[in-house]
Scaffold this motif. Sequence first.
Motif, short mmCIF file in Angstrom:
data_model
loop_
_atom_site.label_atom_id
_atom_site.label_comp_id
_atom_site.label_asym_id
_atom_site.label_seq_id
_atom_site.Cartn_x
_atom_site.Cartn_y
_atom_site.Cartn_z
N ASP A 304 0.86 -1.39 -0.09
CA ASP A 304 -0.03 -0.04 -0.11
C ASP A 304 0.83 1.26 -0.03
OD1 ASP A 304 -2.30 -1.58 0.21
OD2 ASP A 304 -2.41 -1.51 2.39
N TYR A 305 2.13 1.28 0.55
CA TYR A 305 2.78 2.46 0.65
C TYR A 305 3.37 2.83 -0.77
CZ TYR A 305 2.72 1.87 5.71
OH TYR A 305 1.94 1.61 6.79
N LEU A 306 3.52 1.95 -1.74
CA LEU A 306 3.59 2.36 -3.10
C LEU A 306 2.57 3.32 -3.36
CD1 LEU A 306 5.04 -0.98 -4.47
CD2 LEU A 306 6.38 0.97 -4.59
N ARG A 307 1.33 3.03 -3.41
CA ARG A 307 0.16 3.77 -3.71
C ARG A 307 0.30 5.14 -3.07
NH1 ARG A 307 -0.04 -0.71 -5.59
NH2 ARG A 307 1.43 0.18 -6.83
N VAL A 308 0.73 5.17 -1.77
CA VAL A 308 0.60 6.28 -0.91
C VAL A 308 1.52 7.39 -1.70
CG1 VAL A 308 1.10 7.31 1.21
CG2 VAL A 308 0.07 5.11 1.06
N GLY A 309 2.79 6.77 -1.82
CA GLY A 309 3.56 7.42 -2.70
C GLY A 309 3.23 8.20 -4.17
N GLU A 310 2.37 7.10 -4.91
CA GLU A 310 1.79 7.60 -6.09
C GLU A 310 1.04 8.85 -5.71
OE1 GLU A 310 2.37 3.28 -8.03
OE2 GLU A 310 0.19 4.12 -7.57
#
Length: 347
Positions: A304-310
């Motif tokens: 989920d943290y990849l999506r947060v960065g995006e």
Amino acid sequence: MQVFYNDRHPLHHGRHEMFRGELVPCFEVPERADFVLQALRARAIGDIVAAPGIGIDVLARVHARRYLEFLSTAWDEWVALDPRNAGRDALPSYWPIRTFRSDVLPASFPARMGLFSFDAGSPLTAGTWEAARWGGACAAAAAGQLLAGARSAFALTRPPGHHAGHDFFGGYCFINNAAVAAQCLRDGGMRKVAVLDIDYHHGNGTQAIFYERADVFFASVHGDPLTEYPYYLGHADERGAGAGLDCNLNLPLPKGTGFADWRKAMDFALRRISAYGAEALVVSLGLDTFEGDPISGFRLASADYLRVGEDLAAAGLPTAFVFEGGYAVADLGLHTVNVLEGFLQRA
Ligand code: OKP
Ligand code: ZN
């Protein structure tokens, strides 16, 4: 993105914090930053450099002089109370709540320590001041990158900062690194700056510092303070005051909230920040929203943290990331670089 690493951070190493009448081992340990550093190196996020030093005047833009003076001499005063204190962490035992006076500075060190703090969970150690002020230097340097035109920067600050207020420490925080970054952006010419706090815990210190100001918007997504630390601030009806009315946004969520709902809240905060007209963004990046965090209650998974960065990149603002909490120590590096990588891919 340039990464500013505070190599003095291990000088702050609390042994114990007060928890339910007992001294328990600290959750906020030096290894936290080491794991992040390792992951940053392995995934080549950007150059990792030391920050140039900053003067006390930079810190005094967001902290009271008498508080900084207290922090800088606290350890010596603690040891002067009793030479055996050299082997013990300093923790407060008295607090001047509500009707007590805070305008008269007590001569007694323990009394002053209570005046400048709000919990017994944030041990002050021999190197706390040194570590904390160099953390502030990293935050200032990250702001400096944005002022020089960079799209993003990361301040790997430890100890964390968002609970520290104008003149108090607590919640493992001593110098409010995110506030230092935001103020540096303002002082460097950015007219409107936003701080988005995505640590599990409400950033009470940052909120309080900017509460009556219209030039810095503060938004936070966090565990509902009715049940979660820091308990006494972070409710949805705190909207700012005076000139700062409607420049404060709290989005408390119940313990147990998962990524889908959490993400909606963060995206709502980003829309408000965009409507406000921020020219730059400071992200108080706590990774204690992770489902495996030992002291927090949200349910974000590693990916989920990849999506947060995006999502953060999609806001399109020059962004300074400032490291805050996260206590699933061995996983911290992965989650931090996931956010930064997600950001870089979308930026
Ligand atoms: C700092 B940051 C744990 C009790 C909670 C305070 C938590 C501070 C969190 N035994 N103590 O926002 O991650
Ligand atoms: Zn936290």
